[in-house]
Design a protein around this motif. Structure first.
Motif, short mmCIF file in Angstrom:
data_model
loop_
_atom_site.label_atom_id
_atom_site.label_comp_id
_atom_site.label_asym_id
_atom_site.label_seq_id
_atom_site.Cartn_x
_atom_site.Cartn_y
_atom_site.Cartn_z
N THR A 40 109.19 70.35 -61.29
CA THR A 40 109.82 70.92 -59.94
C THR A 40 111.53 70.62 -60.13
O THR A 40 111.85 69.63 -60.34
N GLY B 258 106.57 75.54 -63.47
CA GLY B 258 106.53 74.73 -62.27
C GLY B 258 107.34 75.64 -61.07
O GLY B 258 107.50 77.20 -61.40
N ALA C 56 112.43 74.31 -56.11
CA ALA C 56 112.21 73.90 -54.66
C ALA C 56 113.42 73.27 -54.02
O ALA C 56 113.56 71.99 -53.95
#
Length: 376
Positions: free
Chosen positions: A91, A56, A59
């Motif tokens: 994430t 992933g 972020a």
């Protein structure tokens, strides 16, 4: 790697009952929490009882909300971001106390961070919250020195405004973990991103910091104590080390092994910023292969939680996507237990040479293909 945009804020918290957004009971201290979906084993990670090789993005700025907090970087459309991810992606994001500070009132306001977990839940996504950053980026802008890891995390706090109380880092662990520990999206916790117990002189630049002789012992003790503190509020989810993994202060050579023995670490980390020709990014003995060997000796999985390849003005996005795809294959073959790309941003600087991965970057196709390939 710390976020490239440093946001200097003065973190001020009021430790009062009934603050804005305080809907959950953070006084509970028995450590009981919902059963963990992710387990760390000597052979790797499992998700819901099945082998899992997480893929992933980092972020970091998901909690930015300019109407509430100072934030860090641009705002992200949370539903758009999580909806675009394939099922089973991971994430890693900043769950810093700074994102819970209402810039208008100076009081706690959890709404921006609550929305991250709510959106992840709506789209059945998985997140790894990072509770603080070693560099101070996206927090108060101050590098966390040796004293923080010795006892400052329990006794000191960031600068305060007159007549305002605020949270120590230990209290933030309690507050954050107690509030969000039962979210089904949470796979585990990371205490500090890239911790290094160096000492700043006239400058905190890494070239000028002093690394004390007791740095490995300081980091080991920090993870022992802070890890135990976190487990008193969540006794089931794994704790990720957040270590860069190279020859940084406290973990060079066998220091990584000493720190990694801590009971406050379940999953080891390595952050990989290889050049475009992809040599091993760290000196022999502090390189990825050495770290994977040490992780095996410890019986703990190692995840490459940051893979960064610059693109934009210096490399085409398509070429970067091919290189990160190849890098993931090599890391998996070497024995790493997962890999995350650095880093998603909603506003990529395509005219500059950066690690930015925007919403329409071909690296997304790599993540989708990898998640499908490694599922189960």
């Amino acid at each position: 790697m710390a976020a490239r945009t440093t946001v200097l804020i003065v973190t001020v918290f009021a430790l009062l009952a009934g603050l804005s957004g305080c809907g959950s009971d953070s006084s509970r201290q028995d450590g009981d929490s919902a059963p963990a979906r992710v387990r760390a084993t000597p052979d790797g990670l499992t998700l819901d009882g099945k082998p899992w090789w997480p893929v992933g993005f980092n972020a970091y700025q998901l909690g930015t909300d300019w109407s509430v907090n100072v934030g860090c970087g641009a705002e992200v459309d949370l539903d758009d971001y999580f909806a675009a991810l394939p099922p089973g992606a991971l994430t890693r994001f900043n769950l810093y106390s700074s994102f819970a500070l209402d810039k208008h009132t100076g009081l706690l306001n959890f709404e921006p961070l609550d929305r991250v977990f709510e959106a992840a839940g709506r789209h059945e996504q998985l997140v790894l919250p990072v509770l603080a950053g070693g560099s101070g980026d996206c927090e108060d802008g101050r590098f966390k020195e040796r004293d923080f890891y010795v006892d400052g995390w329990r006794s000191k706090a960031t600068p305060v405004a007159p007549s305002r109380d605020h949270l120590t880092y230990a209290k933030w662990i309690e507050t954050a973990v107690s509030r969000w520990r039962d979210e089904p999206s949470v796979v585990g916790w990371e205490l500090v991103g890239e911790p290094e117990p160096g000492i700043c002189g006239k400058s905190c630049d890494w070239q000028r910091r002093v690394c004390p002789a007791d740095a490995p012992a300081v980091l080991r003790s920090f993870f022992d104590r802070a890890g135990a503190h976190l487990r008193s509020f969540d006794d089931s989810r794994p704790i990720f080390s957040g270590l860069v993994g190279g020859d940084q202060c406290g973990i060079a050579g066998d220091g990584y092994l000493e720190v990694g023995r801590s009971d406050g670490i379940d999953v080891l980390d390595f952050h990989d910023y290889s050049s475009t020709t992809d040599p091993d990014p760290e000196p022999q003995g502090s390189d990825l292969s050495a770290r994977i060997d040490q992780a095996r000796r410890l019986g703990k999985p190692l995840v490459v939680n940051e893979i960064g390849v610059e693109a934009g003005s210096c490399l085409s996005l398509e070429t970067r996507a091919r290189r990160v795809d190849a890098a993931m294959s090599r890391r998996r073959e070497a024995g790493a237990a997962g890999a995350l790309l650095w880093s998603f941003v909603p506003d990529p600087r395509t005219s500059e040479c950066t690690y930015d991965i925007g919403p329409h970057d071909p690296a997304w196709d790599v993540v989708r293909a990898r998640v499908s390939r490694f599922e189960g």
